[in-house]
Design a protein around this motif. Structure first.
Motif, short mmCIF file in Angstrom:
data_model
loop_
_atom_site.label_atom_id
_atom_site.label_comp_id
_atom_site.label_asym_id
_atom_site.label_seq_id
_atom_site.Cartn_x
_atom_site.Cartn_y
_atom_site.Cartn_z
N GLY A 69 8.25 0.43 10.57
CA GLY A 69 9.58 1.04 10.58
C GLY A 69 9.98 1.57 9.21
O GLY A 69 10.62 2.63 9.11
N THR A 70 9.60 0.86 8.17
CA THR A 70 9.90 1.31 6.81
C THR A 70 9.13 2.58 6.48
O THR A 70 9.65 3.49 5.83
N VAL A 71 7.87 2.64 6.93
CA VAL A 71 7.05 3.83 6.70
C VAL A 71 7.66 5.03 7.40
O VAL A 71 7.78 6.12 6.82
N LEU A 72 8.07 4.85 8.65
CA LEU A 72 8.68 5.96 9.40
C LEU A 72 9.98 6.41 8.76
O LEU A 72 10.27 7.61 8.68
N ALA A 73 10.78 5.45 8.30
CA ALA A 73 12.04 5.80 7.64
C ALA A 73 11.77 6.59 6.36
O ALA A 73 12.48 7.56 6.06
N TYR A 74 10.74 6.20 5.62
CA TYR A 74 10.39 6.93 4.40
C TYR A 74 9.94 8.35 4.74
O TYR A 74 10.34 9.31 4.05
N LEU A 75 9.15 8.52 5.79
CA LEU A 75 8.69 9.85 6.18
C LEU A 75 9.88 10.73 6.61
O LEU A 75 9.90 11.93 6.33
N ARG A 76 10.85 10.12 7.28
CA ARG A 76 12.07 10.88 7.63
C ARG A 76 12.80 11.32 6.37
O ARG A 76 13.32 12.44 6.29
N ASP A 77 12.85 10.45 5.38
CA ASP A 77 13.49 10.80 4.10
C ASP A 77 12.73 11.93 3.41
O ASP A 77 13.34 12.79 2.76
N ARG A 81 14.05 15.54 2.35
CA ARG A 81 14.01 15.75 0.90
C ARG A 81 14.95 14.80 0.15
O ARG A 81 15.60 15.18 -0.82
N ARG A 82 14.97 13.54 0.62
CA ARG A 82 15.81 12.56 -0.07
C ARG A 82 15.05 11.26 -0.35
O ARG A 82 15.67 10.22 -0.58
N GLU A 83 13.71 11.31 -0.32
CA GLU A 83 12.94 10.09 -0.53
C GLU A 83 13.08 9.58 -1.96
O GLU A 83 13.22 10.36 -2.90
N ARG A 84 13.08 8.28 -2.11
CA ARG A 84 13.19 7.66 -3.43
C ARG A 84 11.82 7.63 -4.11
O ARG A 84 10.78 7.68 -3.46
N ARG A 85 11.85 7.56 -5.43
CA ARG A 85 10.61 7.45 -6.20
C ARG A 85 10.21 5.98 -6.29
O ARG A 85 11.02 5.12 -6.59
N TYR A 86 8.95 5.72 -6.00
CA TYR A 86 8.40 4.37 -6.11
C TYR A 86 7.51 4.31 -7.34
O TYR A 86 6.68 5.18 -7.56
N LEU A 87 7.67 3.26 -8.12
CA LEU A 87 6.84 3.12 -9.30
C LEU A 87 5.39 2.85 -8.89
O LEU A 87 4.46 3.37 -9.50
N HIS A 89 2.96 2.21 -5.12
CA HIS A 89 2.71 3.02 -3.92
C HIS A 89 3.98 3.12 -3.08
O HIS A 89 4.64 2.12 -2.83
N ASN A 90 4.31 4.32 -2.63
CA ASN A 90 5.41 4.46 -1.69
C ASN A 90 4.92 4.02 -0.30
O ASN A 90 3.72 3.83 -0.09
N PRO A 91 5.83 3.80 0.66
CA PRO A 91 5.42 3.28 1.97
C PRO A 91 4.37 4.14 2.68
O PRO A 91 3.45 3.60 3.30
N ALA A 92 4.49 5.46 2.58
CA ALA A 92 3.50 6.32 3.23
C ALA A 92 2.15 6.21 2.53
O ALA A 92 1.10 6.16 3.18
#
Length: 203
Positions: A69-77, A81-87, A89-92
């Motif tokens: 669910g977190t991965v899907l939410a990140y892909l929606r972001d 064009r509102r995804e956060r930067r991960y220091l 690995h990002n969820p995707a």
């Protein structure tokens, strides 16, 4: 700048890139080199699995693996064009790592079985719903040595081609994230350093 990727992760990453490239390029021409590259890939993946349990913060699976669910939410972001930067690995990216490791394991295992017919002969009989398509029906030995080999060889090729698709998606994701966050992620995997966290970043 802040150190994110440790020396093991960086060496693993680029060694795996080289080994997979060699394995792909030698698949139909240089069997011995292809087999060696396959063993290198298997060894690297095994080492990475261990390092994912005992390595540094950003190398550990517990740090970057996320629920579907977190991965899907990140892909929606990402699409919005509102995804956060991960220091790290990002969820995707984390989901892609899992997919790549699983496909690499399957490709290496099927290649290992094909390398020696004795290994295939020692496997349990293939499911009867599949095996008859590859057997002539005359005797069990033909089914085990011929049909089994053909099925595993087909699986090996399918996994190798699927691996290329995953690699393409991985590279595309790296390029997209690099552009969105104004950060060269390929260079970070060489130096190990990324830009220090800013407000809103996920550390």
């Amino acid at each position: 700048m802040i150190r994110v990727w440790d020396i093991f992760v960086r060496i693993f990453h680029w060694s795996l890139v080289a080994a997979v490239a060699v394995a792909w390029l030698t698949g139909d021409e240089w069997d011995d080199l292809h087999v060696i590259a396959g063993y290198v890939v298997a060894g690297l993946v095994a080492a990475r699995l261990v390092w994912g349990l005992v390595g540094g913060k950003y190398a550990r699976f517990s740090q970057f693996l996320r629920a579907p669910g977190t991965v899907l939410a990140y892909l929606r972001d990402v699409l919005a064009r509102r995804e956060r930067r991960y220091l790290g690995h990002n969820p995707a990216g984390a989901a892609m790592i899992v997919a790549l490791l699983l496909v690499l394991v399957g490709t290496a295992l099927s290649g290992w079985l094909l390398e020696n017919p004795v290994r295939l002969a020692q496997m349990p009989d293939l499911p009867q719903i599949i095996a008859p398509a590859y057997a002539d029906g005359n005797d069990d030995r033909d089914r085990d040595e011929g049909g089994g080999s053909e099925i595993v060889e087909e699986l090996h090729e399918v996994l190798a081609n699927f691996l290329l698709i995953l690699i393409t998606l991985h590279v595309a994701g790296v390029v997209l994230a690099s552009v969105r966050h104004r950060e060269n992620l390929a260079r970070a995997m060489i130096t190990g350093d990324k830009r220090t966290p800013e407000p809103g970043d996920v550390v």
